[in-house]
Design a protein around this motif. Sequence first.
Motif, PDB file in Angstrom:
ATOM      1  N   THR A 337     -66.508  -8.642  55.057  1.00 51.02           N
ATOM      2  CA  THR A 337     -67.818  -8.671  54.603  1.00 51.02           C
ATOM      3  C   THR A 337     -67.942  -8.181  53.053  1.00 51.02           C
ATOM      4  O   THR A 337     -67.715  -6.739  52.878  1.00 51.02           O
ATOM      5  CB  THR A 337     -68.690  -7.405  55.403  1.00 51.02           C
ATOM      6  OG1 THR A 337     -68.471  -8.173  56.725  1.00 51.02           O
ATOM      7  CG2 THR A 337     -70.281  -7.724  54.896  1.00 51.02           C
ATOM      8  N   LEU A 338     -68.320  -9.101  52.249  1.00 53.13           N
ATOM      9  CA  LEU A 338     -68.221  -8.724  50.643  1.00 53.13           C
ATOM     10  C   LEU A 338     -69.242  -8.240  50.185  1.00 53.13           C
ATOM     11  O   LEU A 338     -69.502  -7.443  49.157  1.00 53.13           O
ATOM     12  CB  LEU A 338     -67.579  -9.926  49.884  1.00 53.13           C
ATOM     13  CG  LEU A 338     -66.215 -10.248  50.066  1.00 53.13           C
ATOM     14  CD1 LEU A 338     -66.196 -11.814  49.774  1.00 53.13           C
ATOM     15  CD2 LEU A 338     -65.219  -9.376  49.447  1.00 53.13           C
ATOM     16  N   GLY A 339     -70.643  -8.421  50.961  1.00 55.29           N
ATOM     17  CA  GLY A 339     -71.866  -7.905  50.560  1.00 55.29           C
ATOM     18  C   GLY A 339     -72.657  -8.227  49.213  1.00 55.29           C
ATOM     19  O   GLY A 339     -74.013  -8.052  49.209  1.00 55.29           O
ATOM     20  N   LEU A 390     -53.479 -21.641  53.734  1.00 52.37           N
ATOM     21  CA  LEU A 390     -54.476 -20.532  53.167  1.00 52.37           C
ATOM     22  C   LEU A 390     -55.625 -21.378  52.878  1.00 52.37           C
ATOM     23  O   LEU A 390     -55.904 -22.072  52.097  1.00 52.37           O
ATOM     24  CB  LEU A 390     -53.678 -19.936  51.987  1.00 52.37           C
ATOM     25  CG  LEU A 390     -54.460 -18.918  51.377  1.00 52.37           C
ATOM     26  CD1 LEU A 390     -54.311 -17.726  52.551  1.00 52.37           C
ATOM     27  CD2 LEU A 390     -53.764 -18.429  49.907  1.00 52.37           C
ATOM     28  N   SER A 391     -56.879 -20.683  53.448  1.00 56.47           N
ATOM     29  CA  SER A 391     -58.223 -21.181  53.046  1.00 56.47           C
ATOM     30  C   SER A 391     -58.882 -20.067  53.469  1.00 56.47           C
ATOM     31  O   SER A 391     -58.879 -19.146  54.189  1.00 56.47           O
ATOM     32  CB  SER A 391     -58.366 -22.291  54.203  1.00 56.47           C
ATOM     33  OG  SER A 391     -57.922 -22.046  55.593  1.00 56.47           O
ATOM     34  N   ALA A 392     -60.191 -20.416  52.925  1.00 55.90           N
ATOM     35  CA  ALA A 392     -61.383 -19.324  53.051  1.00 55.90           C
ATOM     36  C   ALA A 392     -62.679 -19.828  52.898  1.00 55.90           C
ATOM     37  O   ALA A 392     -62.826 -20.818  52.130  1.00 55.90           O
ATOM     38  CB  ALA A 392     -61.381 -18.256  51.794  1.00 55.90           C
ATOM     39  N   ASP A 393     -63.601 -19.530  53.720  1.00 56.08           N
ATOM     40  CA  ASP A 393     -65.055 -20.050  53.429  1.00 56.08           C
ATOM     41  C   ASP A 393     -66.115 -19.001  54.073  1.00 56.08           C
ATOM     42  O   ASP A 393     -65.836 -18.117  54.715  1.00 56.08           O
ATOM     43  CB  ASP A 393     -65.104 -21.620  54.336  1.00 56.08           C
ATOM     44  CG  ASP A 393     -64.613 -21.302  55.680  1.00 56.08           C
ATOM     45  OD1 ASP A 393     -65.400 -20.761  56.510  1.00 56.08           O
ATOM     46  OD2 ASP A 393     -63.428 -21.854  55.865  1.00 56.08           O
ATOM     47  N   GLY A 394     -67.336 -19.294  53.697  1.00 55.73           N
ATOM     48  CA  GLY A 394     -68.315 -18.203  53.925  1.00 55.73           C
ATOM     49  C   GLY A 394     -69.729 -18.751  53.692  1.00 55.73           C
ATOM     50  O   GLY A 394     -69.958 -19.596  52.489  1.00 55.73           O
ATOM     51  N   PRO A 395     -70.727 -18.842  54.550  1.00 53.04           N
ATOM     52  CA  PRO A 395     -72.083 -18.937  54.094  1.00 53.04           C
ATOM     53  C   PRO A 395     -72.681 -18.069  52.917  1.00 53.04           C
ATOM     54  O   PRO A 395     -72.428 -16.800  53.039  1.00 53.04           O
ATOM     55  CB  PRO A 395     -72.895 -18.906  55.382  1.00 53.04           C
ATOM     56  CG  PRO A 395     -72.197 -18.095  56.267  1.00 53.04           C
ATOM     57  CD  PRO A 395     -70.637 -17.975  55.589  1.00 53.04           C
ATOM     58  N   LEU A 396     -73.358 -18.658  52.139  1.00 57.35           N
ATOM     59  CA  LEU A 396     -74.191 -17.651  50.994  1.00 57.35           C
ATOM     60  C   LEU A 396     -75.331 -17.110  51.571  1.00 57.35           C
ATOM     61  O   LEU A 396     -76.363 -17.721  51.420  1.00 57.35           O
ATOM     62  CB  LEU A 396     -74.264 -18.769  49.883  1.00 57.35           C
ATOM     63  CG  LEU A 396     -72.894 -18.534  48.873  1.00 57.35           C
ATOM     64  CD1 LEU A 396     -72.322 -19.783  49.036  1.00 57.35           C
ATOM     65  CD2 LEU A 396     -73.300 -18.234  47.423  1.00 57.35           C
ATOM     66  N   ARG A 397     -75.168 -16.226  52.361  1.00 55.83           N
ATOM     67  CA  ARG A 397     -76.378 -15.398  52.787  1.00 55.83           C
ATOM     68  C   ARG A 397     -75.746 -13.922  53.332  1.00 55.83           C
ATOM     69  O   ARG A 397     -74.438 -13.738  53.473  1.00 55.83           O
ATOM     70  CB  ARG A 397     -76.720 -15.894  54.178  1.00 55.83           C
ATOM     71  CG  ARG A 397     -76.001 -16.371  55.260  1.00 55.83           C
ATOM     72  CD  ARG A 397     -76.773 -16.599  56.616  1.00 55.83           C
ATOM     73  NE  ARG A 397     -75.764 -16.568  57.724  1.00 55.83           N
ATOM     74  CZ  ARG A 397     -75.195 -17.763  58.093  1.00 55.83           C
ATOM     75  NH1 ARG A 397     -75.744 -18.942  57.870  1.00 55.83           N
ATOM     76  NH2 ARG A 397     -74.399 -17.657  59.174  1.00 55.83           N
ATOM     77  N   GLU A 398     -76.622 -13.044  53.363  1.00 57.68           N
ATOM     78  CA  GLU A 398     -76.519 -11.917  54.113  1.00 57.68           C
ATOM     79  C   GLU A 398     -75.727 -11.991  55.377  1.00 57.68           C
ATOM     80  O   GLU A 398     -75.950 -12.733  56.105  1.00 57.68           O
ATOM     81  CB  GLU A 398     -77.724 -10.822  54.208  1.00 57.68           C
ATOM     82  CG  GLU A 398     -78.385 -10.526  53.097  1.00 57.68           C
ATOM     83  CD  GLU A 398     -77.971  -9.321  52.045  1.00 57.68           C
ATOM     84  OE1 GLU A 398     -76.892  -8.794  52.680  1.00 57.68           O
ATOM     85  OE2 GLU A 398     -78.203  -9.227  51.069  1.00 57.68           O
ATOM     86  N   PRO A 399     -74.577 -11.171  55.500  1.00 54.83           N
ATOM     87  CA  PRO A 399     -74.048 -10.083  54.602  1.00 54.83           C
ATOM     88  C   PRO A 399     -72.750 -10.531  53.613  1.00 54.83           C
ATOM     89  O   PRO A 399     -72.128  -9.817  53.122  1.00 54.83           O
ATOM     90  CB  PRO A 399     -73.374  -9.013  55.670  1.00 54.83           C
ATOM     91  CG  PRO A 399     -72.844 -10.059  56.665  1.00 54.83           C
ATOM     92  CD  PRO A 399     -73.789 -11.141  56.927  1.00 54.83           C
ATOM     93  N   TYR A 400     -72.867 -11.826  53.332  1.00 57.04           N
ATOM     94  CA  TYR A 400     -71.693 -12.617  52.506  1.00 57.04           C
ATOM     95  C   TYR A 400     -70.669 -12.065  52.910  1.00 57.04           C
ATOM     96  O   TYR A 400     -69.476 -11.575  52.405  1.00 57.04           O
ATOM     97  CB  TYR A 400     -72.112 -11.913  50.971  1.00 57.04           C
ATOM     98  CG  TYR A 400     -73.189 -12.503  50.402  1.00 57.04           C
ATOM     99  CD1 TYR A 400     -73.594 -13.687  49.940  1.00 57.04           C
ATOM    100  CD2 TYR A 400     -74.482 -11.606  50.525  1.00 57.04           C
ATOM    101  CE1 TYR A 400     -74.863 -14.222  49.429  1.00 57.04           C
ATOM    102  CE2 TYR A 400     -75.809 -11.938  50.043  1.00 57.04           C
ATOM    103  CZ  TYR A 400     -75.778 -13.277  49.619  1.00 57.04           C
ATOM    104  OH  TYR A 400     -76.883 -13.850  49.083  1.00 57.04           O
ATOM    105  N   ALA A 401     -70.241 -12.428  54.046  1.00 56.22           N
ATOM    106  CA  ALA A 401     -68.746 -12.380  54.860  1.00 56.22           C
ATOM    107  C   ALA A 401     -67.974 -13.652  54.385  1.00 56.22           C
ATOM    108  O   ALA A 401     -68.652 -14.841  54.490  1.00 56.22           O
ATOM    109  CB  ALA A 401     -68.953 -12.139  56.296  1.00 56.22           C
TER     110      ALA A 401
END
Length: 435
Positions: A337-339, A390-401
């Motif tokens: 959780t990057l915040g 190696l891959s990463a993804d996340g939705p741009l919304r709180e809590p920015y995980a």
Amino acid sequence: MTNLNLDAISAQYERLGIAPEVLDFAGKIEEALAPRFRAIDQNAEFHQLRVLSAMQKHKVSAACFESSSGYGYDDIGRETLEKVYAEVFETEDALVRPQITCGTHALALALMSNLRPGDELLSPVGRPYDTLEEVIGIRPSKGSLAEYGITYRQVDLLPDGGFDYDGIRKAVSKKTRMVTIQRSKGYQTRPSFSVAQIAELIAFLRAQKEDLLILVDNCYGEFTELTEPSQYGADLTAGSLIKNPGGGLCRCGGYLTGTKECITQAAARLTSPGLGKEVGASLGFMREFFQGLFLAPVVTAGALKGAIFAANLYERLGFPVIPNGTEERHDIIQAVTLGSREKLIAFCEGIQAAAPVDSFVTPEPWDMPGYDDPVIMAAGAFVQGSSIELSADGPLREPYAVYFQGGLTWYHAKAGILMSLQKLYEKKLVTIGLI
Ligand SMILES: *Cc1c(COP(=O)(O)O)cnc(C)c1O
């Protein structure tokens, strides 16, 4: 190792653009993980030997790598591969095909072939993986189970993440024919289940109703523990070959392992009644399917080390991580959780910049169909969408995980994680404390 070697390695990291401060900080984290990494290596050694034995027992030979076309009758490679999978997962039978297009397809196949109109499907572990909502008909969709008069019931997990045994007892009825258990949390915040927990749940379900068919969604879980759910009475397990069991080599495909009866039903649906497992050209895929499985224990170990390293590194910097730095692992996914929006973007830029393919592109948030918020994804993979890479993804919304997984080798996973931290550091979004 001599210091000379360490210096030479550091020079290579610096050449990739990693600052000495980042490298020092990460080095201390890595040192402390040595005992855990040893345990992961032993787990990989155990599975390497199991896979090797299975290949020897079923006499894998060069003839197995030949390509069949057309109907694919008497394809010795395909038939041997399915025996090897059944051996490794300790099941009566298996279906492992390039014609199973992905994990969702493998799961849909398992469900659609073994359920009949009037049956009910139960998920005792809460909401299933996103893509299964349309398979089941939780979200209306063409061709869903719901359209065939197959109903669905769900028992949510307890607030502490445990199984609601009371609720499950009440939910099992005369209609209940099949149960689906998702091993990995996928992109939810609940914990992933250990094989021991799944075994306990299977035993409980059998005690309620003996002839239930039990399916385990095994995606991301293969080879992370000593045993698989198929060894504890699951009738079917399903997964994707562009995740753990493909070892990074498979360009597509999915697998099912399970009882003779359930696999026969699945084959009749994948090809056709009457044809079943007897057809399906292997089209030259067999070498990578065998070789991928052969490498899978070690590739999965590298991804596990990466996940644990990332958890400890980011935890030490003050970010909430799921699982935390010390928890046992049951899959290869790591959430951090990057915040903030900036941090999420910087993290993904780092993963992208560390890729062997497309390292020169910058990932941009985009409006993905089916999602309310823009999503950012980083992947520079040899196989499109491969998440054992190696891959990463996340939705741009709180809590920015950010959800992070894979790495074909531990060294590449480490380089990716260092680069993610480097980007955060360069943009002054973290301070690297003394430890
Ligand atoms: C990846 C995944 C799936 C679906 O697999 P696809 O190959 O993306 O269709 C299903 N369940 C879980 C838990 C997964 O991680």
